[in-house]
Design a protein around this motif. Structure first.
Motif, PDB file in Angstrom:
ATOM      1  N   LYS A  50       0.814  -1.219   0.000  1.00 42.16           N
ATOM      2  CA  LYS A  50       0.000   0.000   0.000  1.00 42.16           C
ATOM      3  C   LYS A  50       0.849   1.272   0.000  1.00 42.16           C
ATOM      4  N   GLU A  51       1.929   1.252   0.793  1.00 41.67           N
ATOM      5  CA  GLU A  51       2.799   2.424   0.845  1.00 41.67           C
ATOM      6  C   GLU A  51       3.435   2.702  -0.510  1.00 41.67           C
ATOM      7  N   GLU A  52       3.889   1.627  -1.158  1.00 43.82           N
ATOM      8  CA  GLU A  52       4.521   1.779  -2.475  1.00 43.82           C
ATOM      9  C   GLU A  52       3.504   2.253  -3.517  1.00 43.82           C
ATOM     10  N   ARG A  53       2.290   1.761  -3.433  1.00 48.32           N
ATOM     11  CA  ARG A  53       1.235   2.205  -4.360  1.00 48.32           C
ATOM     12  C   ARG A  53       0.982   3.706  -4.212  1.00 48.32           C
ATOM     13  N   ARG A  54       0.875   4.152  -2.955  1.00 47.36           N
ATOM     14  CA  ARG A  54       0.638   5.579  -2.700  1.00 47.36           C
ATOM     15  C   ARG A  54       1.813   6.423  -3.188  1.00 47.36           C
ATOM     16  N   ARG A  55       3.041   5.910  -2.949  1.00 45.54           N
ATOM     17  CA  ARG A  55       4.244   6.662  -3.361  1.00 45.54           C
ATOM     18  C   ARG A  55       4.274   6.847  -4.882  1.00 45.54           C
ATOM     19  N   LEU A  56       4.033   5.761  -5.604  1.00 48.66           N
ATOM     20  CA  LEU A  56       4.103   5.820  -7.065  1.00 48.66           C
ATOM     21  C   LEU A  56       3.013   6.717  -7.641  1.00 48.66           C
ATOM     22  N   VAL A  57       1.792   6.585  -7.123  1.00 46.99           N
ATOM     23  CA  VAL A  57       0.690   7.411  -7.635  1.00 46.99           C
ATOM     24  C   VAL A  57       0.969   8.895  -7.351  1.00 46.99           C
ATOM     25  N   ARG A  58       1.433   9.187  -6.145  1.00 50.42           N
ATOM     26  CA  ARG A  58       1.736  10.584  -5.781  1.00 50.42           C
ATOM     27  C   ARG A  58       2.855  11.145  -6.650  1.00 50.42           C
ATOM     28  N   LEU A  59       3.885  10.328  -6.888  1.00 50.56           N
ATOM     29  CA  LEU A  59       5.045  10.769  -7.657  1.00 50.56           C
ATOM     30  C   LEU A  59       4.673  11.039  -9.114  1.00 50.56           C
ATOM     31  N   LEU A  60       3.959  10.082  -9.740  1.00 53.93           N
ATOM     32  CA  LEU A  60       3.603  10.249 -11.157  1.00 53.93           C
ATOM     33  C   LEU A  60       2.566  11.350 -11.346  1.00 53.93           C
ATOM     34  N   THR A  61       1.688  11.541 -10.375  1.00 54.77           N
ATOM     35  CA  THR A  61       0.704  12.627 -10.469  1.00 54.77           C
ATOM     36  C   THR A  61       1.399  13.985 -10.501  1.00 54.77           C
ATOM     37  N   SER A  62       2.511  14.083  -9.771  1.00 50.49           N
ATOM     38  CA  SER A  62       3.211  15.369  -9.678  1.00 50.49           C
ATOM     39  C   SER A  62       4.026  15.701 -10.922  1.00 50.49           C
ATOM     40  N   ILE A  63       4.418  14.683 -11.719  1.00 52.83           N
ATOM     41  CA  ILE A  63       5.300  14.956 -12.864  1.00 52.83           C
ATOM     42  C   ILE A  63       4.620  14.769 -14.214  1.00 52.83           C
ATOM     43  N   LYS A  64       3.405  14.221 -14.231  1.00 52.43           N
ATOM     44  CA  LYS A  64       2.778  13.943 -15.532  1.00 52.43           C
ATOM     45  C   LYS A  64       2.329  15.243 -16.217  1.00 52.43           C
ATOM     46  N   PRO A  65       2.418  15.290 -17.546  1.00 55.06           N
ATOM     47  CA  PRO A  65       1.982  16.486 -18.278  1.00 55.06           C
ATOM     48  C   PRO A  65       0.454  16.613 -18.280  1.00 55.06           C
ATOM     49  N   GLU A  66      -0.013  17.797 -18.599  1.00 51.51           N
ATOM     50  CA  GLU A  66      -1.449  18.049 -18.653  1.00 51.51           C
ATOM     51  C   GLU A  66      -2.098  17.259 -19.789  1.00 51.51           C
ATOM     52  N   ASN A  67      -3.310  16.762 -19.545  1.00 49.92           N
ATOM     53  CA  ASN A  67      -4.102  16.002 -20.518  1.00 49.92           C
ATOM     54  C   ASN A  67      -3.495  14.647 -20.878  1.00 49.92           C
ATOM     55  N   PHE A  68      -2.619  14.140 -20.040  1.00 46.73           N
ATOM     56  CA  PHE A  68      -2.090  12.783 -20.210  1.00 46.73           C
ATOM     57  C   PHE A  68      -2.421  11.972 -18.962  1.00 46.73           C
ATOM     58  N   GLY A  69      -2.943  10.756 -19.177  1.00 41.42           N
ATOM     59  CA  GLY A  69      -3.142   9.825 -18.082  1.00 41.42           C
ATOM     60  C   GLY A  69      -1.990   8.844 -18.034  1.00 41.42           C
ATOM     61  N   ILE A  70      -1.850   8.149 -16.905  1.00 42.89           N
ATOM     62  CA  ILE A  70      -0.717   7.231 -16.736  1.00 42.89           C
ATOM     63  C   ILE A  70      -1.199   5.938 -16.082  1.00 42.89           C
TER      64      ILE A  70
END
Length: 516
Positions: free
Chosen positions: A167-187
């Motif tokens: 769970k911790e790793e899931r939260r870390r990855l989602v938080r990290l990718l949410t912060s760096i992803k470009p606008e109008n792109f999903g991941i």
């Protein structure tokens, strides 16, 4: 456990074998003439709308029109169409999605003629290659697969593979990718992203965004049927999906492919670049690693199991049927139930391997040996799920029915791999068929071992074709002499010209034929 990738390249095709402890686990064959690969993105033209199917047929250059169902359009298809029209008209000078105003999602229960019309040009992605008489299957939900993530244009969601359970790793990855992803792109975060730092993920994201922008620039001058964004070659895509710390070496006999793979490995995993090696031995690369013989033995209608049983694999238009048999050597257990369980577990391992090897898809029915114990049936079901875990295709496994049948559905996105394992008979010159003669020496030695160690026969004579007689007796240290060192018994060999090259007989000291 050693993991090796062996790649045999030629001007017309490419053969790729994945070995685990020198045993063939996956085999892929890429024909030079096939240009419609899963993941390729084309500029297609709507040829026909079929309201009854709620689908459209799209021309992307294949001899048969490709199929696009309404449910495969994706909710953001109107945004995709709007953006591609702007790119083609050159009104939108930037290939980036930042600042692009998305259109409303389409209705899930809508009709395809509300979205597409005949002659309409649309960006589509291949999700299933042409199989049999059918053309490719398409989607408008575009995605670009990378090493650690999958980039989804016209979306803003961030999701993660269910195989990442911490769970911790899931939260870390989602938080990290949410912060760096470009606008109008999903991941979509892949399983291999677990434990990776932000630099590696950002580099993978940057590569995918660059690939998208390059494709959109190409779209400005693209004509109908043109490939806008191409999936990487089969060898590189396999490396992207399966490369891990456990990989020991990658061999290829093609100089150009060696450079391509080394460059790709240097990009995604620089520390693994040294495992890429160019093979230039005298023997062919598949012969050197023993792959040709394994292909002959593994792709036949009958497949032998290590515990003495065997599988019979039949293919029909609608499904695949696999019959599990115990053979005549699976009699070491104390009772029938234990024997059945042992053979079934060995068969389950091989079946999971065969599904990956042959890339069998659709419905698979397995007729296991009948077992009475509910605990044994449950164990077989759990083990089958465990053996299927390494499979990268989507699959569903159902428990054993009361008839002892197991049902599996496996996603099929490419034509099933089929290798001819039968040859013209040298005796009847093609009026019949024989099993691959390359395997005859293995069968002789396997039968000899069983007779000497299990049946404990003392004085053995083998009658065989003169070719085989020469194979076992010629040389300073012959094969027969090696048998003597191994079993401490001398084996008499008799050349019999009446026997075909693929037949042999074992005789005891009284001259009677030994049944195997």
């Amino acid at each position: 456990m050693s993991n090796e990738l062996i790649i045999n390249g030629s001007p017309n095709d490419c053969r790729i074998a994945l070995l685990k402890d020198r045993l063939l686990e996956e085999f892929h064959q890429e024909k030079g003439g096939n240009k419609f690969h899963v993941g390729d993105i084309y500029l297609g033209t709507v040829r026909k709308i079929v309201p009854g199917l709620n689908a459209a047929f799209i021309d992307i250059g294949y001899e048969k029109d490709a199929f696009l169902h309404y449910l495969d359009l994706g909710p953001q298809v109107r945004s995709l169409n709007k953006f591609s029209r702007l790119a083609q008209s050159k009104k939108n000078s930037s290939p980036k999605l930042a600042g692009f105003k998305s259109e409303p999602d389409i209705n899930k229960l809508g009709k395809i003629n509300q979205v597409l019309s005949k002659g309409h040009q649309v960006l589509v992605q291949v999700v299933k290659e042409p199989i049999s008489t059918k053309g490719p299957r398409l989607t408008c939900e575009l995605s670009l697969a990378g090493r650690y993530i999958v980039l989804v244009p016209f979306s803003n969601s961030v999701s993660i593979s269910k195989k990442v359970t911490n769970k911790e790793e899931r939260r870390r990855l989602v938080r990290l990718l949410t912060s760096i992803k470009p606008e109008n792109f999903g991941i979509i975060i892949r399983t291999v992203a677990e434990g990776k730092d932000v630099a590696e993920l950002d580099r993978d994201l940057g590569d995918l965004v660059g690939k998208w922008e390059k494709g959109i620039r190409a779209l400005r001058t693209a004509k109908p049927k043109d490939k806008v964004i191409g999936e990487m070659g089969r060898a590189s895509s396999i490396l992207r999906d399966v490369l891990s710390e456990s990989f020991d070496s990658i061999y290829t006999d093609d100089r150009d492919m060696y450079g391509e793979i080394k460059s790709y490995i240097g990009t995604i995993a620089p520390d693994k670049e040294k495992i890429v090696k160019h093979y230039n031995g005298k023997a062919k690369i598949f012969e050197h690693f023993g792959i040709e013989k394994q292909l002959k033995s593994l792709f036949g209608q009958t497949v032998s199991l290590r515990n003495g049983g065997y599988l019979v694999i039949e293919h029909t238009e609608a499904l695949h049927v696999i019959d599990v048999n115990s053979g005549n050597k699976s009699n070491s257990e104390s009772n029938q139930e234990t024997t059945a369980l042992k053979v079934n577990l060995g068969a389950a391992t091989e079946i999971a391997r065969q599904l990956r090897l042959r890339d069998m898809g659709g419905i698979i029915i397995i007729d296991f040996i009948d077992m009475k114990s509910p605990e044994n049936k449950r164990m077989l079901f759990e083990k089958m799920k465990e053996f299927m875990k390494p499979d990268r295709s989507k699959f569903t496994i159902l428990p054993l029915t009361k008839f002892g049948l197991m049902q599996i559905t496996r996603q099929r996105v490419r034509p099933e791999l089929n290798i001819v394992t039968k040859e013209k008979c040298p005796t009847c010159n093609g009026t019949g068929k024989i099993q691959a003669s390359i395997l005859i020496t293995d069968q002789v030695e396997k039968s000899l071992k069983h007779i000497l160690t299990q049946q404990n026969e003392k004085d053995i004579t083998i009658a065989l074709h003169p070719f085989l007689h020469a194979y076992y007796t010629r040389g300073l240290i012959s094969k027969r002499l090696k048998w003597y060192f191994q079993y401490r018994r001398w084996v008499n060999l008799v050349a019999d010209t009446s026997l075909p090259v693929t037949e042999y007989r074992f005789h005891n000291k009284d001259g009677d034929v030994i049944e195997i």
